[in-house]
Design an enzyme around this catalytic site. Structure first.
Site, PDB file in Angstrom:
ATOM      1  N   ALA A  90       0.829  -1.208   0.000  1.00  0.00           N
ATOM      2  CA  ALA A  90       0.000   0.000   0.000  1.00  0.00           C
ATOM      3  C   ALA A  90       0.864   1.260   0.000  1.00  0.00           C
ATOM      4  O   ALA A  90       0.520   2.269  -0.641  1.00  0.00           O
ATOM      5  CB  ALA A  90      -0.919   0.015   1.220  1.00  0.00           C
ATOM      6  N   ASP A 125       2.349   1.627  -3.550  1.00  0.00           N
ATOM      7  CA  ASP A 125       1.310   2.052  -4.490  1.00  0.00           C
ATOM      8  C   ASP A 125       0.934   3.511  -4.283  1.00  0.00           C
ATOM      9  O   ASP A 125       0.697   4.248  -5.259  1.00  0.00           O
ATOM     10  CB  ASP A 125       0.069   1.171  -4.340  1.00  0.00           C
ATOM     11  CG  ASP A 125       0.323  -0.273  -4.767  1.00  0.00           C
ATOM     12  OD1 ASP A 125       1.331  -0.502  -5.458  1.00  0.00           O
ATOM     13  OD2 ASP A 125      -0.469  -1.148  -4.397  1.00  0.00           O
ATOM     14  N   SER A 146      27.222 -19.400 -27.635  1.00  0.00           N
ATOM     15  CA  SER A 146      26.606 -20.490 -26.869  1.00  0.00           C
ATOM     16  C   SER A 146      27.705 -21.249 -26.139  1.00  0.00           C
ATOM     17  O   SER A 146      28.896 -21.068 -26.394  1.00  0.00           O
ATOM     18  CB  SER A 146      25.848 -21.419 -27.806  1.00  0.00           C
ATOM     19  OG  SER A 146      26.733 -21.941 -28.792  1.00  0.00           O
ATOM     20  N   LEU A 147      27.319 -22.117 -25.209  1.00  0.00           N
ATOM     21  CA  LEU A 147      28.274 -22.905 -24.449  1.00  0.00           C
ATOM     22  C   LEU A 147      28.344 -24.325 -24.999  1.00  0.00           C
ATOM     23  O   LEU A 147      27.351 -24.865 -25.493  1.00  0.00           O
ATOM     24  CB  LEU A 147      27.863 -22.969 -22.974  1.00  0.00           C
ATOM     25  CG  LEU A 147      27.900 -21.662 -22.180  1.00  0.00           C
ATOM     26  CD1 LEU A 147      27.395 -21.909 -20.764  1.00  0.00           C
ATOM     27  CD2 LEU A 147      29.294 -21.066 -22.147  1.00  0.00           C
ATOM     28  N   GLU A 176      27.543 -22.296 -11.511  1.00  0.00           N
ATOM     29  CA  GLU A 176      26.287 -21.544 -11.399  1.00  0.00           C
ATOM     30  C   GLU A 176      25.133 -22.403 -11.903  1.00  0.00           C
ATOM     31  O   GLU A 176      25.320 -23.265 -12.772  1.00  0.00           O
ATOM     32  CB  GLU A 176      26.354 -20.260 -12.234  1.00  0.00           C
ATOM     33  CG  GLU A 176      27.492 -19.325 -11.861  1.00  0.00           C
ATOM     34  CD  GLU A 176      27.640 -18.193 -12.858  1.00  0.00           C
ATOM     35  OE1 GLU A 176      26.815 -17.259 -12.829  1.00  0.00           O
ATOM     36  OE2 GLU A 176      28.573 -18.245 -13.672  1.00  0.00           O
ATOM     37  N   LYS A 218      22.164 -23.281 -14.161  1.00  0.00           N
ATOM     38  CA  LYS A 218      21.834 -22.928 -15.544  1.00  0.00           C
ATOM     39  C   LYS A 218      20.327 -22.684 -15.641  1.00  0.00           C
ATOM     40  O   LYS A 218      19.540 -23.628 -15.689  1.00  0.00           O
ATOM     41  CB  LYS A 218      22.259 -24.028 -16.507  1.00  0.00           C
ATOM     42  CG  LYS A 218      22.102 -23.654 -17.971  1.00  0.00           C
ATOM     43  CD  LYS A 218      22.664 -24.746 -18.878  1.00  0.00           C
ATOM     44  CE  LYS A 218      22.566 -24.323 -20.329  1.00  0.00           C
ATOM     45  NZ  LYS A 218      21.163 -24.142 -20.785  1.00  0.00           N
ATOM     46  N   ASP A 236      16.766 -22.048 -16.958  1.00  0.00           N
ATOM     47  CA  ASP A 236      16.093 -22.453 -18.204  1.00  0.00           C
ATOM     48  C   ASP A 236      15.191 -21.305 -18.661  1.00  0.00           C
ATOM     49  O   ASP A 236      14.000 -21.250 -18.346  1.00  0.00           O
ATOM     50  CB  ASP A 236      15.272 -23.722 -17.961  1.00  0.00           C
ATOM     51  CG  ASP A 236      14.846 -24.376 -19.273  1.00  0.00           C
ATOM     52  OD1 ASP A 236      15.351 -23.963 -20.328  1.00  0.00           O
ATOM     53  OD2 ASP A 236      14.018 -25.302 -19.232  1.00  0.00           O
ATOM     54  N   ARG A 278      19.302 -12.907 -27.627  1.00  0.00           N
ATOM     55  CA  ARG A 278      20.559 -13.439 -28.142  1.00  0.00           C
ATOM     56  C   ARG A 278      20.491 -13.609 -29.649  1.00  0.00           C
ATOM     57  O   ARG A 278      21.451 -13.336 -30.363  1.00  0.00           O
ATOM     58  CB  ARG A 278      20.859 -14.787 -27.467  1.00  0.00           C
ATOM     59  CG  ARG A 278      22.101 -15.470 -28.012  1.00  0.00           C
ATOM     60  CD  ARG A 278      22.311 -16.839 -27.356  1.00  0.00           C
ATOM     61  NE  ARG A 278      23.451 -17.495 -27.954  1.00  0.00           N
ATOM     62  CZ  ARG A 278      23.418 -18.205 -29.076  1.00  0.00           C
ATOM     63  NH1 ARG A 278      22.267 -18.359 -29.719  1.00  0.00           N
ATOM     64  NH2 ARG A 278      24.503 -18.768 -29.559  1.00  0.00           N
ATOM     65  N   TYR A 306      24.109 -12.786 -15.383  1.00  0.00           N
ATOM     66  CA  TYR A 306      25.185 -13.748 -15.165  1.00  0.00           C
ATOM     67  C   TYR A 306      26.559 -13.270 -15.633  1.00  0.00           C
ATOM     68  O   TYR A 306      27.542 -14.006 -15.535  1.00  0.00           O
ATOM     69  CB  TYR A 306      24.868 -15.094 -15.807  1.00  0.00           C
ATOM     70  CG  TYR A 306      24.597 -15.065 -17.300  1.00  0.00           C
ATOM     71  CD1 TYR A 306      25.609 -14.809 -18.224  1.00  0.00           C
ATOM     72  CD2 TYR A 306      23.329 -15.331 -17.796  1.00  0.00           C
ATOM     73  CE1 TYR A 306      25.371 -14.806 -19.582  1.00  0.00           C
ATOM     74  CE2 TYR A 306      23.071 -15.335 -19.158  1.00  0.00           C
ATOM     75  CZ  TYR A 306      24.103 -15.072 -20.049  1.00  0.00           C
ATOM     76  OH  TYR A 306      23.857 -15.061 -21.392  1.00  0.00           O
ATOM     77  N   LYS A 310      24.566 -30.644 -18.695  1.00  0.00           N
ATOM     78  CA  LYS A 310      23.122 -30.726 -18.928  1.00  0.00           C
ATOM     79  C   LYS A 310      22.532 -31.906 -18.160  1.00  0.00           C
ATOM     80  O   LYS A 310      23.019 -33.030 -18.251  1.00  0.00           O
ATOM     81  CB  LYS A 310      22.829 -30.884 -20.432  1.00  0.00           C
ATOM     82  CG  LYS A 310      23.310 -29.718 -21.280  1.00  0.00           C
ATOM     83  CD  LYS A 310      22.619 -28.423 -20.914  1.00  0.00           C
ATOM     84  CE  LYS A 310      21.167 -28.386 -21.342  1.00  0.00           C
ATOM     85  NZ  LYS A 310      20.951 -28.290 -22.795  1.00  0.00           N
ATOM     86  N   CYS A 369     -21.728 -32.530 -22.705  1.00  0.00           N
ATOM     87  CA  CYS A 369     -20.996 -32.391 -21.446  1.00  0.00           C
ATOM     88  C   CYS A 369     -21.102 -33.676 -20.632  1.00  0.00           C
ATOM     89  O   CYS A 369     -22.211 -34.180 -20.419  1.00  0.00           O
ATOM     90  CB  CYS A 369     -21.552 -31.218 -20.647  1.00  0.00           C
ATOM     91  SG  CYS A 369     -20.828 -31.059 -18.990  1.00  0.00           S
ATOM     92  N   CYS A 372     -23.432 -32.813 -17.420  1.00  0.00           N
ATOM     93  CA  CYS A 372     -24.840 -32.383 -17.451  1.00  0.00           C
ATOM     94  C   CYS A 372     -25.535 -32.683 -18.771  1.00  0.00           C
ATOM     95  O   CYS A 372     -26.711 -32.329 -18.937  1.00  0.00           O
ATOM     96  CB  CYS A 372     -24.933 -30.891 -17.143  1.00  0.00           C
ATOM     97  SG  CYS A 372     -24.257 -29.830 -18.452  1.00  0.00           S
ATOM     98  N   CYS A 379     -18.595 -26.320 -21.949  1.00  0.00           N
ATOM     99  CA  CYS A 379     -19.997 -26.435 -21.568  1.00  0.00           C
ATOM    100  C   CYS A 379     -20.466 -25.048 -21.137  1.00  0.00           C
ATOM    101  O   CYS A 379     -19.866 -24.439 -20.255  1.00  0.00           O
ATOM    102  CB  CYS A 379     -20.161 -27.427 -20.425  1.00  0.00           C
ATOM    103  SG  CYS A 379     -21.846 -27.468 -19.748  1.00  0.00           S
ATOM    104  N   CYS A 411     -24.566 -26.382 -14.790  1.00  0.00           N
ATOM    105  CA  CYS A 411     -23.792 -27.616 -14.871  1.00  0.00           C
ATOM    106  C   CYS A 411     -23.223 -27.952 -13.491  1.00  0.00           C
ATOM    107  O   CYS A 411     -22.498 -27.136 -12.890  1.00  0.00           O
ATOM    108  CB  CYS A 411     -22.647 -27.457 -15.864  1.00  0.00           C
ATOM    109  SG  CYS A 411     -21.500 -28.862 -15.907  1.00  0.00           S
TER     110      CYS A 411
END
Length: 668
Positions: A35, A38, A83-84, A113, A115, A117, A136, A222, A311, A405, A408, A423, A428
């Protein structure tokens, strides 16, 4: 307020909000209530409206651009984002270590470190200000996604120092945000994202920054894109400490290792613990720590010789589809689920896998009785990867989605632009039960003890047919249910009674209005104050609220235009369910204190407390803080050196307090 004072206050607010944002989004250690943040942000917005020339690029208000991007420009990286190379086991890792030590000697250290995703990005700063961000791409040329990156609050728009540098990082979507996003897309009949990485990449490539902003993306930085020695840094670990001091979010789970055995131990540790992280990792990055040795080792055409990525192996297992069941969600979406022979995947037993929709079943040609390969998407959600067609016996049964459905028997429809069957019968029973479960859930009304099984029993016994019936339940009725003892019944009645006093945002979220999530419910509750005021809001009034878009506004108007909904709200009111926003989940009766329900403006310097502390206490007591004085202002609190706001309050005959009166009322 004249322009000079406005500029001083704008600069002050920018600095305060940057510090608060850094503590919350980077350090994960909030220093003030939402609050307070904001209220200060609203004050800054009002000043920027009055003085448009004071809208600076690094202002917290500039996190979300208002105009969608018409096209994506290409960006050439000053230094390629290579890339690695990958290693897939301990033997490969030891070979990498031998090559490194052969080229750089035995004094080499490694930094290990996690990795992440996600999606690799480049961020460029000039004189400490964020000016451009890119993907990249192919390593040499990426896409300009500056507007979308600015929406990620963990990315600083202004650094602690006036430095010029490029940094590289990984943008990702936390697991919780991914689950929430897919739940929302499922309810809306939209295609689900396969994993958090795809969700993050899709979010960053949105042409509308507002959509990217709604996805709750995060980032870890990184490394420095240029030469670390330019900044008097000798190694990678030191450079990450330097970046953290500049205000960047770096991953603190890294470790400096002096031997390959320590690297192996680090990998084993995180292979076991990775499921406990709030974000996805798909391996471990190993880098030579010392910059001098990095230079000696050099690069291949595609990757640095001084770094590699271990990996994690993707765990895929074989099982059999025994059946395909259908479930109906609270918004009517019919979802098929594969029932599998139990099998262990990534440490847990899997017996079910969502098939999402009819199109996916047809695309993969999944049949009952098929041998299938499954895995956990992003190590979280079980999914069918493929069917082992050459193991079919000929007895497998093709599956066709029903036209009615399953709960129902109403006709199922596919709304234009959606992939899901839905539905649309409001009566329902499956939708009603799911809606009741949602209403009682922790993030909604938080009625402990009113879970799925109890709700199903109560509905089956016709003790509850809609959410208002929950508040008519008596202990004697509950005791008639299976496995409901005296203590459980008493606790449930108490939990139901306690939920009556929840703040409005909990109720609003619990109603299950399409497109209205937890954050939207809080924003709407703060704006309108009571549910009664919200009932007759027009679309124009709704979209004028910050962060409320056309889709949510249309859904709200349609929902409250329904006479059955209005009758439901009236039944809740008669059941003494609170329909008022009370802030910080504290019940505030109108007139119970000097602040409740009043529009209040703070101005000038306070001596006995900070303005942030005063704001937080006023908000907690039901006051609604504003940054400007108008005819609608109920109260002005003036500290020392109060300026134009005090003059305007006197002109409009607004009630005025000094700090002593404020403290006196707060202490009552």
């Amino acid at each position: 307020m004249d322009r000079l004072k406005a500029e001083e206050r704008v600069n002050e607010l920018n600095e305060i909000l940057r510090n608060y944002g850094h503590a919350y989004y980077v350090l994960d250690k909030p220093t003030v209530p939402d609050a307070v943040y904001d209220q200060l942000l609203n004050e800054l917005i009002e000043l920027e409206v009055l003085f448009p020339d004071l809208v600076f690029p690094d202002s917290p208000t500039q996190r979300v651009g208002g105009t969608p991007i018409s096209n994506v420009e290409k960006v050439t990286h000053d230094r390629p984002m290579l890339s690695l190379s990958n290693v897939f086991g301990e033997e490969d890792l030891r070979e990498f270590d031998k090559r490194v030590r052969s080229g750089a000697g035995d004094k080499v250290e490694y930094v290990c470190e996690l990795k992440i995703d996600g999606l690799a990005v480049s961020l460029l700063y000039e004189d400490g200000k964020f000016i451009k961000g890119a993907t990249r791409g192919d390593g040499r040329i990426g896409e300009d996604i500056t507007a979308n990156l600015r929406t990620i609050r963990a990315i600083p728009l202004k650094l602690k120092g006036a430095v010029t540098l490029e940094v590289r990082g990984e943008v990702f979507m936390p697991k919780k945000s991914f689950d929430t996003l897919n739940e929302q897309r499922g309810e809306q009949g939209e295609e689900l994202f396969a994993n958090p990485r795809n969700a993050a990449a899709g979010s960053l490539r949105q042409l509308d920054p507002k959509i990217a902003a709604s996805r709750n993306l995060d980032v870890f930085i990184y490394g420095i894109g240029g030469d670390g020695e330019t900044y008097n840094l000798s190694d990678h670990d030191e450079s990450l400490d330097y970046l953290a001091k500049q205000g960047f979010k770096t991953n603190t789970e890294r470790q400096v290792c002096t031997t390959v055995e320590e690297v192996v131990a680090y990998i084993e540790k995180w292979t076991e613990k990775r499921t406990q992280l709030p974000y996805e990792i798909d391996g471990i990055v190993i880098k030579v720590n010392q910059f001098l040795y990095q230079q000696e080792l050099g690069f291949t055409a595609k990757s640095p010789k001084w770094a590699t990525a271990y990996k994690f192996p993707a765990e895929e297992v074989l099982t059999t589809v025994r059946d395909i069941e259908l479930s109906v969600g609270r918004t009517g979406v019919v979802t098929p689920t594969a029932i599998l022979d139990p099998v262990s995947v990534a440490g847990t037993t899997v017996q079910r896998a969502s098939l999402h929709n009819e199109d996916l079943i047809k695309e993969k040609d999944i049949r009952i009785g098929d041998k299938v390969i499954i895995r956990k998407a992003g190590d979280i959600i079980p999914e069918v990867v493929s069917v082992v067609v050459d193991q079919r016996s000929g007895e497998e049964l093709p599956f066709n989605m029903p036209t009615e459905c399953p709960a129902c028997d109403s006709e199922l429809v596919r709304i234009e632009g959606e992939v899901a069957l839905r539905c649309v019968n409001p009566q329902c029973p499956a939708q009603i039960i799911e809606g009741l479960i949602h209403f009682a859930s922790r993030n909604a009304m938080n009625i402990d003890g009113l879970g799925e099984k109890v709700v199903e029993q109560l509905y089956r016994e016709r003790l509850i047919q809609d959410i208002s019936d929950i508040y008519k339940l008596e202990k004697e009725q509950l005791l008639e249910l299976e496995r409901m003892g005296d203590k459980s019944a008493s606790n449930l009645v108490a939990a139901i009674d306690a939920s009556r006093s929840n703040s409005m945002e909990k109720l609003l979220f619990g109603l299950g209005i399409r497109h209205v999530g937890e954050r939207g419910a809080r924003i709407l509750s703060e704006h309108f104050g009571t549910l009664e005021r919200m009932l007759n809001a027009s679309k124009e009034e709704l979209v004028a609220i910050h962060e409320i878009g056309d889709k949510m506004a249309d859904s709200i108007v349609t929902y409250f235009d329904n006479e059955e909904v209005r009758a439901l709200v009236e039944r809740l009111r008669k059941a003494d369910v609170n329909l008022t926003y009370t802030g910080a989940r504290v019940r505030i009766e109108e007139g119970a204190n000097a602040f409740a329900g009043k529009k209040i403006v703070l101005t000038g310097k306070l001596e006995q407390m900070t303005r942030q502390e005063a704001s937080a206490q006023i908000e907690a007591l039901g006051g609604k803080l504003s940054g400007s004085v108008s005819k609608k202002t109920d109260l002005l609190i003036a500290g020392e050196e109060a300026g134009s706001k005090l003059d305007k309050a006197r002109e409009l005959k607004v009630e005025i307090w000094d700090e002593n009166r404020l403290v006196e009322e707060l202490n009552k």
